[in-house]
Motif scaffolding. Structure first.
Motif, PDB file in Angstrom:
ATOM      1  N   ALA A 131       0.827  -1.208   0.000  1.00 38.90           N
ATOM      2  CA  ALA A 131       0.000   0.000   0.000  1.00 38.90           C
ATOM      3  C   ALA A 131       0.862   1.260   0.000  1.00 38.90           C
ATOM      4  O   ALA A 131       0.542   2.245  -0.666  1.00 38.90           O
ATOM      5  N   ALA A 132       1.968   1.233   0.756  1.00 38.42           N
ATOM      6  CA  ALA A 132       2.866   2.390   0.777  1.00 38.42           C
ATOM      7  C   ALA A 132       3.455   2.626  -0.611  1.00 38.42           C
ATOM      8  O   ALA A 132       3.484   3.762  -1.105  1.00 38.42           O
ATOM      9  N   LEU A 133       3.922   1.571  -1.252  1.00 42.34           N
ATOM     10  CA  LEU A 133       4.438   1.697  -2.609  1.00 42.34           C
ATOM     11  C   LEU A 133       3.362   2.185  -3.568  1.00 42.34           C
ATOM     12  O   LEU A 133       3.604   3.059  -4.412  1.00 42.34           O
ATOM     13  N   ALA A 134       2.158   1.639  -3.434  1.00 48.77           N
ATOM     14  CA  ALA A 134       1.078   1.979  -4.346  1.00 48.77           C
ATOM     15  C   ALA A 134       0.715   3.453  -4.259  1.00 48.77           C
ATOM     16  O   ALA A 134       0.354   4.071  -5.270  1.00 48.77           O
ATOM     17  N   GLU A 135       0.814   4.042  -3.067  1.00 51.60           N
ATOM     18  CA  GLU A 135       0.469   5.459  -2.920  1.00 51.60           C
ATOM     19  C   GLU A 135       1.419   6.347  -3.726  1.00 51.60           C
ATOM     20  O   GLU A 135       1.006   7.319  -4.351  1.00 51.60           O
ATOM     21  N   ILE A 136       2.709   6.000  -3.717  1.00 52.22           N
ATOM     22  CA  ILE A 136       3.672   6.745  -4.518  1.00 52.22           C
ATOM     23  C   ILE A 136       3.458   6.464  -6.007  1.00 52.22           C
ATOM     24  O   ILE A 136       3.452   7.378  -6.842  1.00 52.22           O
ATOM     25  N   MET A 137       3.241   5.201  -6.345  1.00 53.27           N
ATOM     26  CA  MET A 137       3.119   4.816  -7.743  1.00 53.27           C
ATOM     27  C   MET A 137       1.817   5.310  -8.365  1.00 53.27           C
ATOM     28  O   MET A 137       1.761   5.554  -9.578  1.00 53.27           O
ATOM     29  N   MET A 138       0.768   5.468  -7.578  1.00 50.29           N
ATOM     30  CA  MET A 138      -0.478   6.020  -8.093  1.00 50.29           C
ATOM     31  C   MET A 138      -0.261   7.441  -8.594  1.00 50.29           C
ATOM     32  O   MET A 138      -0.830   7.859  -9.601  1.00 50.29           O
ATOM     33  N   GLU A 139       0.590   8.202  -7.890  1.00 51.76           N
ATOM     34  CA  GLU A 139       0.856   9.595  -8.265  1.00 51.76           C
ATOM     35  C   GLU A 139       1.915   9.713  -9.355  1.00 51.76           C
ATOM     36  O   GLU A 139       1.787  10.544 -10.264  1.00 51.76           O
ATOM     37  N   ALA A 140       2.972   8.884  -9.268  1.00 58.94           N
ATOM     38  CA  ALA A 140       4.139   9.138 -10.113  1.00 58.94           C
ATOM     39  C   ALA A 140       4.621   7.939 -10.904  1.00 58.94           C
ATOM     40  O   ALA A 140       5.671   8.024 -11.552  1.00 58.94           O
ATOM     41  N   GLY A 141       3.909   6.806 -10.876  1.00 61.86           N
ATOM     42  CA  GLY A 141       4.390   5.637 -11.591  1.00 61.86           C
ATOM     43  C   GLY A 141       5.672   5.114 -10.981  1.00 61.86           C
ATOM     44  O   GLY A 141       5.783   4.948  -9.776  1.00 61.86           O
ATOM     45  N   GLY A 142       6.680   4.876 -11.796  1.00 60.54           N
ATOM     46  CA  GLY A 142       7.981   4.460 -11.282  1.00 60.54           C
ATOM     47  C   GLY A 142       8.053   2.971 -11.003  1.00 60.54           C
ATOM     48  O   GLY A 142       7.168   2.193 -11.347  1.00 60.54           O
ATOM     49  N   ILE A 143       9.159   2.583 -10.355  1.00 65.82           N
ATOM     50  CA  ILE A 143       9.443   1.167 -10.093  1.00 65.82           C
ATOM     51  C   ILE A 143       9.629   0.946  -8.600  1.00 65.82           C
ATOM     52  O   ILE A 143      10.290   1.726  -7.920  1.00 65.82           O
ATOM     53  N   GLY A 144       9.023  -0.111  -8.077  1.00 66.52           N
ATOM     54  CA  GLY A 144       9.201  -0.522  -6.694  1.00 66.52           C
ATOM     55  C   GLY A 144      10.208  -1.654  -6.624  1.00 66.52           C
ATOM     56  O   GLY A 144      10.228  -2.540  -7.491  1.00 66.52           O
ATOM     57  N   LEU A 145      11.045  -1.633  -5.582  1.00 65.68           N
ATOM     58  CA  LEU A 145      12.148  -2.586  -5.455  1.00 65.68           C
ATOM     59  C   LEU A 145      12.192  -3.141  -4.039  1.00 65.68           C
ATOM     60  O   LEU A 145      11.965  -2.411  -3.072  1.00 65.68           O
ATOM     61  N   TYR A 146      12.527  -4.425  -3.933  1.00 67.03           N
ATOM     62  CA  TYR A 146      12.652  -5.053  -2.613  1.00 67.03           C
ATOM     63  C   TYR A 146      13.795  -6.052  -2.647  1.00 67.03           C
ATOM     64  O   TYR A 146      13.870  -6.909  -3.533  1.00 67.03           O
ATOM     65  N   ASN A 147      14.701  -5.924  -1.671  1.00 65.51           N
ATOM     66  CA  ASN A 147      15.805  -6.855  -1.490  1.00 65.51           C
ATOM     67  C   ASN A 147      15.537  -7.667  -0.223  1.00 65.51           C
ATOM     68  O   ASN A 147      15.656  -7.146   0.879  1.00 65.51           O
ATOM     69  N   GLY A 148      15.166  -8.920  -0.397  1.00 69.65           N
ATOM     70  CA  GLY A 148      14.745  -9.743   0.733  1.00 69.65           C
ATOM     71  C   GLY A 148      15.891 -10.432   1.431  1.00 69.65           C
ATOM     72  O   GLY A 148      16.029 -11.658   1.362  1.00 69.65           O
ATOM     73  N   GLY A 149      16.728  -9.653   2.118  1.00 68.53           N
ATOM     74  CA  GLY A 149      17.819 -10.216   2.899  1.00 68.53           C
ATOM     75  C   GLY A 149      19.181  -9.923   2.300  1.00 68.53           C
ATOM     76  O   GLY A 149      19.308  -9.485   1.152  1.00 68.53           O
ATOM     77  N   THR A 150      20.225 -10.174   3.099  1.00 67.39           N
ATOM     78  CA  THR A 150      21.598  -9.875   2.688  1.00 67.39           C
ATOM     79  C   THR A 150      21.970 -10.593   1.401  1.00 67.39           C
ATOM     80  O   THR A 150      22.612 -10.020   0.511  1.00 67.39           O
TER      81      THR A 150
END
Length: 301
Positions: A131-150
């Protein structure tokens, strides 16, 4: 908010640049083609200099990193997200996150969306993360990124996702578009013929104009579908194996990881969007020798 997110981000960025709190990286880049796809490889010379300075005087910069480029030094006792630097803090987003400027941004408006309360980065993403990512992406598009651990390139234990705008030279999933089915329904799953490691693409609804609740639900279901497809299982320390996740242009891409580095080059989610980063110039030739796709496959499963 009275301002849009981009207005608030730009205002905070301008002030942080003026004070020196925000320190954009300097990079030289080259382009490579592999399987008909364009990759950008950047040598981030400014961070190599900072690494040397930190090694010489480790006590002089106790709060030096937010989320630096892959391969940066990690201090397990330092958490920049529990009490983030006010000069880099844009503000709360949703019920559980705060928007923070990346201290060493790889591009303008490079954001960290961190949970307000500590949670391990390895733990599976929750609806509130999407939801946090979606709020930014709803306004500005862009790419969301996640690194799941070292092993997936994460530089901090405190759970966070990252966001970058959809501008020329930034990470993108569009390079994979020619190899993906254009008519796949929502939550349909696909593989790309150029990626030899385990992975899956899932069709999702997220981006400009998509309501936050709609996008968060779609992303959560897409994430679950990817976990099932790749047989990722939650263990005592989080998802096993560790993984990267990218969200862009109506697609969710997930890739399990076997190790962090290819020949000393740390690989994180942004690299799977077609932009690879090195800390030494000679490492560019290591990637050129095998090709970007083989370098990425070497850290996969």
């Amino acid at each position: 908010m009275t301002k849009t997110w981009m207005e608030a981000i730009d205002a905070r960025s301008a002030a942080a640049l003026a004070s020196g709190a925000l320190q954009p990286v300097a990079a030289e880049q080259t382009e490579m083609e592999d399987a008909g796809m364009r990759f950008i490889v950047r040598w981030v010379s400014s961070l190599a200099v900072k690494d040397a300075a930190r090694a010489a005087t480790p006590a002089a910069t106790p709060a030096a990193t937010q989320v630096a480029i892959p391969g940066g030094p990690r201090d397990p006792n330092f958490n920049p997200f529990l009490n983030p630097d006010p000069e880099l803090t844009v503000g709360p987003i949703g019920t559980a996150h705060v928007v923070i400027l990346n201290k060493f941004p790889l591009c303008e408006r490079h954001l960290v969306l961190a949970r307000r309360a500590f949670e391990e980065q390895l733990l599976p993403l929750a609806r509130s993360d999407f939801a946090a990512l979606a709020e930014i992406m709803m306004e500005a598009g862009g790419i969301g990124l996640y690194n799941g651990g070292t092993a997936a390139g994460a530089s901090q234990r405190h759970k966070h996702v990252q966001w970058m705008p959809d501008t020329e030279g930034n990470a993108s999933l569009r390079l994979f578009a020619p190899g993906l089915p254009g008519d796949l329904p929502e939550h349909g799953v696909a593989r790309h013929p150029a990626l030899s490691m385990q992975h899956c693409f899932v069709r999702v609804r997220c981006g400009l104009g998509v309501a936050v609740d709609v996008a968060a639900d779609s992303l959560l279901e897409g994430f679950r579908r990817a976990c099932d497809t790749l047989q990722l299982k939650p263990g005592a320390d989080g998802l096993l194996p560790p993984c990267n996740l990218l969200i862009h242009d109506g697609w969710l891409l997930m890739l399990p990881r076997s190790q962090e580095c290819f020949e000393g080059i740390s690989i994180s989610a942004v690299c799977f969007g077609g932009t690879l980063y090195t800390r030494q110039r000679e490492q560019i030739e290591s990637i050129r020798r095998v090709g970007p796709l083989q370098a990425l496959a070497a850290v996969g499963c």
